[in-house]
Design a protein around this motif. Sequence first.
Motif, PDB file in Angstrom:
ATOM      1  N   ALA A 182       0.639  -1.224  -0.094  1.00  0.00           N
ATOM      2  CA  ALA A 182      -0.077   0.174  -0.021  1.00  0.00           C
ATOM      3  C   ALA A 182       0.696   1.419   0.054  1.00  0.00           C
ATOM      4  N   GLY A 183       2.333   1.189  -0.047  1.00  0.00           N
ATOM      5  CA  GLY A 183       3.007   2.199  -0.046  1.00  0.00           C
ATOM      6  C   GLY A 183       3.708   2.737   1.308  1.00  0.00           C
ATOM      7  N   LEU A 184       3.514   1.999   2.219  1.00  0.00           N
ATOM      8  CA  LEU A 184       3.775   2.344   3.481  1.00  0.00           C
ATOM      9  C   LEU A 184       4.884   1.592   4.349  1.00  0.00           C
ATOM     10  N   ALA A 185       5.403   2.134   5.343  1.00  0.00           N
ATOM     11  CA  ALA A 185       6.490   1.543   5.881  1.00  0.00           C
ATOM     12  C   ALA A 185       6.078   1.481   7.252  1.00  0.00           C
ATOM     13  N   THR A 186       6.378   0.457   8.037  1.00  0.00           N
ATOM     14  CA  THR A 186       6.064   0.191   9.544  1.00  0.00           C
ATOM     15  C   THR A 186       7.089   0.827  10.223  1.00  0.00           C
ATOM     16  N   THR A 187       7.022   1.833  11.239  1.00  0.00           N
ATOM     17  CA  THR A 187       8.046   2.109  11.870  1.00  0.00           C
ATOM     18  C   THR A 187       8.117   1.767  13.551  1.00  0.00           C
ATOM     19  N   SER A 188       6.733   1.504  14.053  1.00  0.00           N
ATOM     20  CA  SER A 188       7.052   0.934  15.506  1.00  0.00           C
ATOM     21  C   SER A 188       5.594   0.346  15.790  1.00  0.00           C
ATOM     22  N   SER A 189       5.648  -0.599  16.718  1.00  0.00           N
ATOM     23  CA  SER A 189       4.423  -0.985  17.227  1.00  0.00           C
ATOM     24  C   SER A 189       4.333  -1.087  18.754  1.00  0.00           C
ATOM     25  N   LEU A 190       3.181  -0.867  19.316  1.00  0.00           N
ATOM     26  CA  LEU A 190       3.100  -0.483  20.725  1.00  0.00           C
ATOM     27  C   LEU A 190       1.690  -1.039  21.263  1.00  0.00           C
ATOM     28  N   SER A 191       1.701  -1.504  22.516  1.00  0.00           N
ATOM     29  CA  SER A 191       0.700  -2.106  23.154  1.00  0.00           C
ATOM     30  C   SER A 191      -0.032  -0.912  23.857  1.00  0.00           C
ATOM     31  N   VAL A 192      -1.188  -0.511  23.197  1.00  0.00           N
ATOM     32  CA  VAL A 192      -1.806   0.852  23.727  1.00  0.00           C
ATOM     33  C   VAL A 192      -2.912   0.574  24.878  1.00  0.00           C
ATOM     34  N   THR A 193      -3.563  -0.640  24.816  1.00  0.00           N
ATOM     35  CA  THR A 193      -4.871  -0.818  25.673  1.00  0.00           C
ATOM     36  C   THR A 193      -4.722  -2.187  26.107  1.00  0.00           C
ATOM     37  N   GLY A 194      -5.751  -2.714  27.145  1.00  0.00           N
ATOM     38  CA  GLY A 194      -5.650  -4.006  27.409  1.00  0.00           C
ATOM     39  C   GLY A 194      -6.022  -4.986  26.025  1.00  0.00           C
ATOM     40  N   ASP A 195      -6.684  -4.713  25.064  1.00  0.00           N
ATOM     41  CA  ASP A 195      -7.000  -5.486  23.999  1.00  0.00           C
ATOM     42  C   ASP A 195      -6.493  -5.103  22.808  1.00  0.00           C
ATOM     43  N   TRP A 196      -5.736  -3.913  22.481  1.00  0.00           N
ATOM     44  CA  TRP A 196      -5.343  -3.492  21.237  1.00  0.00           C
ATOM     45  C   TRP A 196      -3.798  -2.989  21.184  1.00  0.00           C
ATOM     46  N   SER A 197      -3.319  -3.192  19.938  1.00  0.00           N
ATOM     47  CA  SER A 197      -1.859  -2.831  19.760  1.00  0.00           C
ATOM     48  C   SER A 197      -1.910  -2.058  18.542  1.00  0.00           C
ATOM     49  N   ALA A 198      -0.949  -0.993  18.634  1.00  0.00           N
ATOM     50  CA  ALA A 198      -1.025  -0.002  17.568  1.00  0.00           C
ATOM     51  C   ALA A 198       0.436   0.015  16.752  1.00  0.00           C
ATOM     52  N   THR A 199       0.274  -0.074  15.406  1.00  0.00           N
ATOM     53  CA  THR A 199       1.371  -0.034  14.429  1.00  0.00           C
ATOM     54  C   THR A 199       1.441   1.252  13.847  1.00  0.00           C
ATOM     55  N   LYS A 200       2.553   2.108  13.725  1.00  0.00           N
ATOM     56  CA  LYS A 200       2.499   3.269  13.320  1.00  0.00           C
ATOM     57  C   LYS A 200       3.211   2.754  11.585  1.00  0.00           C
ATOM     58  N   LEU A 201       2.282   3.442  10.744  1.00  0.00           N
ATOM     59  CA  LEU A 201       2.614   3.391   9.268  1.00  0.00           C
ATOM     60  C   LEU A 201       2.789   4.597   8.632  1.00  0.00           C
ATOM     61  N   VAL A 202       3.806   4.853   7.952  1.00  0.00           N
ATOM     62  CA  VAL A 202       4.070   6.233   7.372  1.00  0.00           C
ATOM     63  C   VAL A 202       4.419   6.015   5.797  1.00  0.00           C
ATOM     64  N   MET A 203       4.399   7.011   5.202  1.00  0.00           N
ATOM     65  CA  MET A 203       5.048   6.816   3.768  1.00  0.00           C
ATOM     66  C   MET A 203       6.383   7.057   3.748  1.00  0.00           C
ATOM     67  N   PRO A 204       7.115   6.273   3.174  1.00  0.00           N
ATOM     68  CA  PRO A 204       8.392   6.033   3.254  1.00  0.00           C
ATOM     69  C   PRO A 204       9.136   7.427   2.465  1.00  0.00           C
ATOM     70  N   LYS A 205      10.089   8.014   3.131  1.00  0.00           N
ATOM     71  CA  LYS A 205      10.828   8.917   2.383  1.00  0.00           C
ATOM     72  C   LYS A 205      11.355   8.533   1.142  1.00  0.00           C
ATOM     73  N   SER A 206      11.310   9.612   0.229  1.00  0.00           N
ATOM     74  CA  SER A 206      11.718   9.013  -1.090  1.00  0.00           C
ATOM     75  C   SER A 206      13.258   9.065  -0.970  1.00  0.00           C
ATOM     76  N   PRO A 207      14.180   8.050  -1.745  1.00  0.00           N
ATOM     77  CA  PRO A 207      15.478   8.038  -1.675  1.00  0.00           C
ATOM     78  C   PRO A 207      15.859   9.285  -2.260  1.00  0.00           C
ATOM     79  N   ARG A 208      17.261   9.595  -1.638  1.00  0.00           N
ATOM     80  CA  ARG A 208      18.089  10.664  -2.396  1.00  0.00           C
ATOM     81  C   ARG A 208      18.341  10.654  -3.820  1.00  0.00           C
ATOM     82  N   THR A 209      18.216  11.525  -4.660  1.00  0.00           N
ATOM     83  CA  THR A 209      18.694  11.456  -5.901  1.00  0.00           C
ATOM     84  C   THR A 209      20.328  11.730  -5.953  1.00  0.00           C
ATOM     85  N   LYS A 210      20.964  11.087  -6.711  1.00  0.00           N
ATOM     86  CA  LYS A 210      22.419  11.472  -6.851  1.00  0.00           C
ATOM     87  C   LYS A 210      22.516  12.457  -7.703  1.00  0.00           C
ATOM     88  N   ARG A 211      23.591  13.333  -7.525  1.00  0.00           N
ATOM     89  CA  ARG A 211      23.975  14.609  -8.560  1.00  0.00           C
ATOM     90  C   ARG A 211      24.994  14.336  -9.371  1.00  0.00           C
TER      91      ARG A 211
END
Length: 144
Positions: free
Chosen positions: A115-144
Amino acid sequence: MSATADHADGEGLASRLGFESGMIVQELGYDDDCDDAFRAAISDITGEALVGDDTEDVVDVVLLWWREEDGDLFDGLLNALTDLKAGGVVWLMTPKVGRDGYVDASDIAEAAPSAGLATTSSLSVTGDWSATKLVMPKSPRTKR
């Protein structure tokens, strides 16, 4: 533990996830099994009500509650990107191991990059739920 203490804990967790005053948070996948104290804590920190999929605004964060029976996670993640601003974050909320609707980490690891997302971290946030942080990856640097 009192409701006040639970609420304070929820605010602490919500702030650890990076929620800040003024952020617009879109909530997708809400059902009666979601953690209402955690949801309220997010609203308290942002000072804004959570918005649904009918919003006409661009949002800073998407809070996506997802269970195994909700269907194809890839499709759910693509839907989460519809109103998300550039540089925004998707917090994928999934039931913890042993809970109804548990989503295997390998399913997240497969669906997120597709889906074009990168996983950065996962945390336990409540007694029943975990949270996974998903972000759009930074584009690679272009060479000059």
